[in-house]
Design a protein around this motif. Sequence first.
Motif, short mmCIF file in Angstrom:
data_model
loop_
_atom_site.label_atom_id
_atom_site.label_comp_id
_atom_site.label_asym_id
_atom_site.label_seq_id
_atom_site.Cartn_x
_atom_site.Cartn_y
_atom_site.Cartn_z
N ASN A 68 70.60 51.93 18.20
CA ASN A 68 71.74 52.98 17.34
C ASN A 68 72.56 51.54 15.69
OD1 ASN A 68 72.52 55.21 17.47
ND2 ASN A 68 73.28 54.66 19.24
N ILE A 69 71.77 49.91 16.35
CA ILE A 69 72.35 49.16 15.77
C ILE A 69 70.99 49.06 14.51
CG2 ILE A 69 71.65 46.46 15.82
CD1 ILE A 69 73.41 46.90 18.58
N PHE A 75 68.81 50.58 7.88
CA PHE A 75 67.31 51.66 8.13
C PHE A 75 68.22 53.34 7.80
CE2 PHE A 75 64.68 53.98 9.97
CZ PHE A 75 63.40 53.32 10.68
N PHE A 76 68.96 53.51 8.46
CA PHE A 76 69.34 54.78 7.81
C PHE A 76 69.38 54.84 6.24
CE2 PHE A 76 70.59 57.44 11.82
CZ PHE A 76 69.83 58.52 11.46
N ILE A 128 65.48 45.05 11.84
CA ILE A 128 65.76 44.01 13.08
C ILE A 128 66.18 42.87 12.53
CG2 ILE A 128 64.33 42.90 14.09
CD1 ILE A 128 62.50 45.88 14.68
N ASN A 129 65.71 42.18 11.27
CA ASN A 129 65.93 40.42 10.81
C ASN A 129 67.69 40.86 10.61
OD1 ASN A 129 63.69 39.52 11.51
ND2 ASN A 129 62.87 40.67 9.43
N MET A 130 67.94 41.55 10.42
CA MET A 130 70.17 41.83 9.64
C MET A 130 70.15 41.57 10.66
SD MET A 130 71.75 42.03 7.20
CE MET A 130 71.01 42.31 5.94
N ALA A 131 70.43 42.49 12.47
CA ALA A 131 70.77 42.96 13.23
C ALA A 131 70.52 41.44 14.19
CB ALA A 131 70.03 44.34 14.15
N ASN A 132 69.55 40.61 13.94
CA ASN A 132 68.67 39.46 14.52
C ASN A 132 70.17 38.36 13.87
OD1 ASN A 132 66.91 36.88 15.00
ND2 ASN A 132 68.50 37.97 16.85
#
Length: 248
Positions: A68-69, A75-76, A128-132
């Motif tokens: 979900n993150i 992404f969506f 993934i990079n944004m979430a990290n």
Amino acid sequence: MNNLMLDNNETKLNSRSQIEMVNENELYNNQKNFLESDFVKVINTALDIGLKAILPNLIENDVIDIKNIILEQGFFNGIKEILNSGLDLGKSLSGIVTGNFENISQVQMAIKKGGVLDKISSLLDFSINMANRKNLIDSKIASLIKDGKNTVINSISDKIEENLNTQLKSIEKLENYCSKWESSFNNKDINGMTKAYKSIENYIQKTLPIEKIIKQARKIESLHNIIINNGNNFDITKEQEILAEKLA
């Protein structure tokens, strides 16, 4: 007088062309909306499967949270753009000039030639990079997902293929029920027609709008309702048949 007749004929042709253009645009939009809706469901399911394979030591709820993150970090939002641009490019490269898909093979070709999976791979990296960077996913988890990204992409690819195969079966069943209705109609078998009609109603709701089969199904719907509303009278006038064609 002749000029007036020519003008009238030209007006009729223009009106017919406008109607056809509206119908084509409506079909095109319906196809895009249908594919977009299906695509989002497929991506969601495929991400679940892929992430569970990459992160086997995490409990299911944690994997869902991570998914979900990733979905929420761009992404969506990127999926719709990827699908539209990929399909449009794929159509162009495949020589589809009408703007509408005429069969499932054209959809498969557009997805492959439009580079949809490559774009999803890049979008996954971005999310993934944004979430990290926002500390929503720690660096170790982010690295594990990136290292196993091919597993996620393969899962998405498999699910897309599976979904398109399901669509192909739905279209085949819809065609089959249309044939059964027509056969029952020719035999004036109202029970057989009603049974086939119910199945047509069911499958038309969950089938990718392919022009040929949708027109056939819609015409059957119109004729079926005309017959039922006329007290099961099979004497259909030419005008009623023309109306059924137009409504299709």
